[in-house]
Design a protein around this motif. Sequence first.
Motif, PDB file in Angstrom:
ATOM      1  N   GLY A  10      35.058  65.562  81.889  1.00 21.08           N
ATOM      2  CA  GLY A  10      34.167  66.289  82.779  1.00 21.08           C
ATOM      3  C   GLY A  10      32.929  66.691  82.011  1.00 21.08           C
ATOM      4  N   SER A  11      31.952  67.215  82.714  1.00 17.83           N
ATOM      5  CA  SER A  11      30.729  67.666  82.060  1.00 17.83           C
ATOM      6  C   SER A  11      30.272  68.974  82.677  1.00 17.83           C
ATOM      7  CB  SER A  11      29.634  66.608  82.170  1.00 17.83           C
ATOM      8  OG  SER A  11      29.322  66.366  83.534  1.00 17.83           O
ATOM      9  N   GLY A  12      29.505  69.720  81.896  1.00 22.67           N
ATOM     10  CA  GLY A  12      28.980  71.001  82.346  1.00 22.67           C
ATOM     11  C   GLY A  12      27.859  71.419  81.430  1.00 22.67           C
ATOM     12  N   VAL A  13      27.534  72.695  81.435  1.00 22.19           N
ATOM     13  CA  VAL A  13      26.468  73.210  80.563  1.00 22.19           C
ATOM     14  C   VAL A  13      27.020  74.320  79.685  1.00 22.19           C
ATOM     15  CG1 VAL A  13      24.630  72.611  82.173  1.00 22.19           C
ATOM     16  CG2 VAL A  13      25.713  74.856  82.326  1.00 22.19           C
ATOM     17  N   LEU A  14      26.414  74.496  78.524  1.00 27.09           N
ATOM     18  CA  LEU A  14      26.833  75.561  77.604  1.00 27.09           C
ATOM     19  C   LEU A  14      26.479  76.919  78.199  1.00 27.09           C
ATOM     20  CD1 LEU A  14      25.691  74.103  74.154  1.00 27.09           C
ATOM     21  CD2 LEU A  14      28.009  74.159  75.092  1.00 27.09           C
TER      22      LEU A  14
ATOM     23  N   ASP B  54      24.758  90.445  64.312  1.00 25.31           N
ATOM     24  CA  ASP B  54      23.772  89.373  64.450  1.00 25.31           C
ATOM     25  C   ASP B  54      23.871  88.796  65.856  1.00 25.31           C
ATOM     26  OD1 ASP B  54      23.402  89.818  61.784  1.00 25.31           O
ATOM     27  OD2 ASP B  54      24.406  87.993  61.111  1.00 25.31           O
ATOM     28  N   GLY B  55      22.737  88.329  66.378  1.00 23.78           N
ATOM     29  CA  GLY B  55      22.797  87.720  67.692  1.00 23.78           C
ATOM     30  C   GLY B  55      21.440  87.373  68.247  1.00 23.78           C
ATOM     31  N   LEU B  56      21.471  86.958  69.509  1.00 24.96           N
ATOM     32  CA  LEU B  56      20.266  86.562  70.223  1.00 24.96           C
ATOM     33  C   LEU B  56      20.064  87.484  71.413  1.00 24.96           C
ATOM     34  CD1 LEU B  56      18.038  84.296  70.612  1.00 24.96           C
ATOM     35  CD2 LEU B  56      19.658  83.249  72.209  1.00 24.96           C
ATOM     36  N   VAL B  57      18.878  88.044  71.542  1.00 22.11           N
ATOM     37  CA  VAL B  57      18.571  88.900  72.686  1.00 22.11           C
ATOM     38  C   VAL B  57      18.341  87.992  73.894  1.00 22.11           C
ATOM     39  CG1 VAL B  57      16.992  90.608  73.661  1.00 22.11           C
ATOM     40  CG2 VAL B  57      17.544  90.673  71.210  1.00 22.11           C
ATOM     41  N   THR B  58      19.264  88.030  74.841  1.00 20.64           N
ATOM     42  CA  THR B  58      19.161  87.134  76.004  1.00 20.64           C
ATOM     43  C   THR B  58      18.359  87.755  77.143  1.00 20.64           C
ATOM     44  OG1 THR B  58      21.295  87.953  76.814  1.00 20.64           O
ATOM     45  CG2 THR B  58      21.311  85.964  75.452  1.00 20.64           C
TER      46      THR B  58
ATOM     47  N   GLN C 195      26.331  84.728  69.517  1.00 18.06           N
ATOM     48  CA  GLN C 195      26.279  83.322  69.095  1.00 18.06           C
ATOM     49  C   GLN C 195      27.471  82.943  68.209  1.00 18.06           C
ATOM     50  OE1 GLN C 195      22.147  83.340  67.499  1.00 18.06           O
ATOM     51  NE2 GLN C 195      21.703  81.838  69.093  1.00 18.06           N
ATOM     52  N   LYS C 196      28.640  83.344  68.643  1.00 16.09           N
ATOM     53  CA  LYS C 196      29.865  82.974  67.939  1.00 16.09           C
ATOM     54  C   LYS C 196      30.644  81.905  68.694  1.00 16.09           C
ATOM     55  CE  LYS C 196      30.425  87.438  65.632  1.00 16.09           C
ATOM     56  NZ  LYS C 196      31.288  88.635  65.461  1.00 16.09           N
ATOM     57  N   GLN C 197      30.624  81.998  70.016  1.00 17.39           N
ATOM     58  CA  GLN C 197      31.325  81.023  70.834  1.00 17.39           C
ATOM     59  C   GLN C 197      30.512  80.701  72.081  1.00 17.39           C
ATOM     60  OE1 GLN C 197      35.268  82.863  71.419  1.00 17.39           O
ATOM     61  NE2 GLN C 197      36.118  81.250  70.103  1.00 17.39           N
ATOM     62  N   ALA C 198      30.815  79.553  72.674  1.00 17.31           N
ATOM     63  CA  ALA C 198      30.196  79.138  73.926  1.00 17.31           C
ATOM     64  C   ALA C 198      31.277  78.557  74.822  1.00 17.31           C
ATOM     65  CB  ALA C 198      29.098  78.108  73.676  1.00 17.31           C
ATOM     66  N   THR C 199      31.007  78.497  76.096  1.00 17.54           N
ATOM     67  CA  THR C 199      31.966  77.925  77.048  1.00 17.54           C
ATOM     68  C   THR C 199      31.302  76.831  77.864  1.00 17.54           C
ATOM     69  OG1 THR C 199      31.454  79.542  78.782  1.00 17.54           O
ATOM     70  CG2 THR C 199      33.222  80.096  77.233  1.00 17.54           C
ATOM     71  N   VAL C 200      32.125  75.902  78.332  1.00 16.35           N
ATOM     72  CA  VAL C 200      31.688  74.846  79.249  1.00 16.35           C
ATOM     73  C   VAL C 200      32.680  74.815  80.403  1.00 16.35           C
ATOM     74  CG1 VAL C 200      31.155  72.403  79.545  1.00 16.35           C
ATOM     75  CG2 VAL C 200      30.812  73.487  77.312  1.00 16.35           C
ATOM     76  N   THR C 201      32.183  74.899  81.621  1.00 15.51           N
ATOM     77  CA  THR C 201      33.045  74.815  82.799  1.00 15.51           C
ATOM     78  C   THR C 201      32.918  73.420  83.396  1.00 15.51           C
ATOM     79  OG1 THR C 201      32.767  77.178  83.270  1.00 15.51           O
ATOM     80  CG2 THR C 201      33.567  75.784  85.064  1.00 15.51           C
ATOM     81  N   ILE C 202      34.056  72.740  83.515  1.00 19.41           N
ATOM     82  CA  ILE C 202      34.065  71.372  84.029  1.00 19.41           C
ATOM     83  C   ILE C 202      34.838  71.317  85.340  1.00 19.41           C
ATOM     84  CG2 ILE C 202      33.819  70.295  81.769  1.00 19.41           C
ATOM     85  CD1 ILE C 202      36.821  69.791  81.734  1.00 19.41           C
ATOM     86  N   SER C 203      34.513  70.295  86.145  1.00 19.57           N
ATOM     87  CA  SER C 203      35.186  70.094  87.431  1.00 19.57           C
ATOM     88  C   SER C 203      36.228  68.992  87.268  1.00 19.57           C
ATOM     89  CB  SER C 203      34.166  69.711  88.502  1.00 19.57           C
ATOM     90  OG  SER C 203      34.795  69.472  89.746  1.00 19.57           O
TER      91      SER C 203
ATOM     92  N   LEU D  62      21.764  75.531  72.403  1.00 16.29           N
ATOM     93  CA  LEU D  62      21.047  76.449  73.275  1.00 16.29           C
ATOM     94  C   LEU D  62      21.799  76.529  74.593  1.00 16.29           C
ATOM     95  CD1 LEU D  62      17.350  75.286  72.720  1.00 16.29           C
ATOM     96  CD2 LEU D  62      18.480  77.275  71.703  1.00 16.29           C
ATOM     97  N   MET D  63      21.825  77.728  75.154  1.00 19.17           N
ATOM     98  CA  MET D  63      22.515  77.889  76.413  1.00 19.17           C
ATOM     99  C   MET D  63      21.838  77.047  77.493  1.00 19.17           C
ATOM    100  SD  MET D  63      24.989  79.693  75.541  1.00 19.17           S
ATOM    101  CE  MET D  63      24.824  78.916  73.937  1.00 19.17           C
ATOM    102  N   GLY D  64      22.662  76.362  78.291  1.00 15.13           N
ATOM    103  CA  GLY D  64      22.142  75.504  79.342  1.00 15.13           C
ATOM    104  C   GLY D  64      22.131  74.041  78.978  1.00 15.13           C
ATOM    105  N   MET D  65      22.384  73.726  77.689  1.00 13.06           N
ATOM    106  CA  MET D  65      22.450  72.316  77.298  1.00 13.06           C
ATOM    107  C   MET D  65      23.650  71.630  77.946  1.00 13.06           C
ATOM    108  SD  MET D  65      21.483  72.182  73.244  1.00 13.06           S
ATOM    109  CE  MET D  65      19.784  72.231  72.689  1.00 13.06           C
ATOM    110  N   THR D  66      23.482  70.339  78.269  1.00 12.33           N
ATOM    111  CA  THR D  66      24.568  69.569  78.877  1.00 12.33           C
ATOM    112  C   THR D  66      25.625  69.240  77.832  1.00 12.33           C
ATOM    113  OG1 THR D  66      23.052  68.587  80.475  1.00 12.33           O
ATOM    114  CG2 THR D  66      25.150  67.451  80.132  1.00 12.33           C
ATOM    115  N   ALA D  67      26.894  69.385  78.218  1.00 17.88           N
ATOM    116  CA  ALA D  67      28.004  69.093  77.321  1.00 17.88           C
ATOM    117  C   ALA D  67      29.028  68.234  78.047  1.00 17.88           C
ATOM    118  CB  ALA D  67      28.648  70.387  76.837  1.00 17.88           C
ATOM    119  N   ASP D  68      29.502  67.173  77.372  1.00 17.63           N
ATOM    120  CA  ASP D  68      30.549  66.307  77.915  1.00 17.63           C
ATOM    121  C   ASP D  68      31.872  66.666  77.256  1.00 17.63           C
ATOM    122  OD1 ASP D  68      28.759  64.790  79.518  1.00 17.63           O
ATOM    123  OD2 ASP D  68      28.118  63.704  77.717  1.00 17.63           O
ATOM    124  N   VAL D  69      32.916  66.794  78.065  1.00 19.42           N
ATOM    125  CA  VAL D  69      34.219  67.261  77.578  1.00 19.42           C
ATOM    126  C   VAL D  69      35.276  66.197  77.839  1.00 19.42           C
ATOM    127  CG1 VAL D  69      35.992  69.042  77.777  1.00 19.42           C
ATOM    128  CG2 VAL D  69      33.579  69.657  78.009  1.00 19.42           C
TER     129      VAL D  69
END
Length: 442
Positions: free
Chosen positions: A79-83, A334-338, A361-369, A429-436
């Motif tokens: 599946g694919s989604g975004v970070l 440490d982190g990123l001001v969103t 900026q320690k972890q990210a998630t991807v939601t796939i269908s 970067l948040m919003g980048m496409t990720a394939d799982v």
Amino acid sequence: MDEQQKSGEELFDKLSQEKKQRKRKRLRTVIIIIAVIAVALVMVVMNLRRSVDAKFAATQKDVQSYTVAPGTIHTLVSGSGVLEQVDEEDVTVPAGVEVDEVIAEAGDAVAKGDLLAKVDMASVVDTLSDTQDQLKTLDKKINSAKSDTASTSVTTSVGGRVKKIYAQVGDNVVSRVTENGALALLSVDGYMAVDIEAEGCVRGDAVTVTLSDGTAVEGTVENAALGSVTVLVTDNGPALDEQVTVADASGKTLGSGKLYIHSPVAVTGYVGTVKSVSCKENANITAGSTLMTLSDTKTSANFDALLRQRQDLEDTLTGLLTIYRDGAVLASQDGLVTSVDYDEDAVTSSTETQILTLYPQKQATVTISIDETDILSLKEGQEAQVTVSSVSDDAFTGSVTSISKTADTSTGVTRYSAEVTLDWQTGMLMGMTADVDVQIQG
């Protein structure tokens, strides 16, 4: 003439014998041919068998066996989604603290200890003093709540007849009430009722109600509409849920059913253990009567709530002391001001003030269908390979952290969502496409 006839017969016999001899000769010839063919076939088959046996024997030593073990067959669920960012921190200041200026801006990368916002220190000191006073007041309430107890007796505020006692000595009050809805049931209007299906009845008709033991009591039709009839009988004697039969004045059976309390009142409680039961079923009681006594009636509900309030105040005090020590609002990690969320016009004196959101900026998630045919193959904790082509051609390792049990059918195809979590990598970067890809062992 006789001689000619005799000579003709002899000639006929001779011809017949010659014909039979020729037929027997042909038959012998056919049998011989068949025998020769059969022998030839047998020899061919035997030669073929010897050839096969020889070849099998020559190759038998090259035959190898394999054992199929779990894990050798795999299914790939993709599946694919975004970070998306995870574990964001809301940076706030307690109610009463005035923000002078927000220094950080959305998109800023900050380190632990960097200045995020300036505050009015006088407001910090005032809020510290108020918080200490609240803690002192709360501590007095907590000390008083230690000895809170509920009443040790169960009484009724209305008079009536006891029709059902659910609680027995030793029962937990909460368990009994949640299971039966009451500790006991009272009838407060003097009637039991039964519903039957019958025609021809009108309100006020006298009927005979026969109890399960054969006793006949007088009854009255309370309601009759569209074939549904409600009959009332005295509550003195008949039991709750007793099966009864109803007959009209002529003795004709109209129907049967179970008795219920016409106007019930539930006797309840919320704490303790039943110590004694001082009433009996079918007894008539007056308002204020004690039905049961209880033990273990100490209640901690108020005490626990006060402790939770104190924990919240302790957290507020810790935050205030941190601001007082640092002289401003500093980054805790440490982190990123969103996003910068401070709105001076929305600030109130009764609630904490949101300043900004910090992503560590320690972890990210991807939601796939996932298609419905694959969803049951997924399990939380399964390893996943995540490819973010904008960052690297190599896959990053993650794991399935949640699986939705609710289907999405908006596209006409049943699909479910699954969340994969991976460690944040440089360049993401948040919003980048990720394939799982999740490899399922078969």
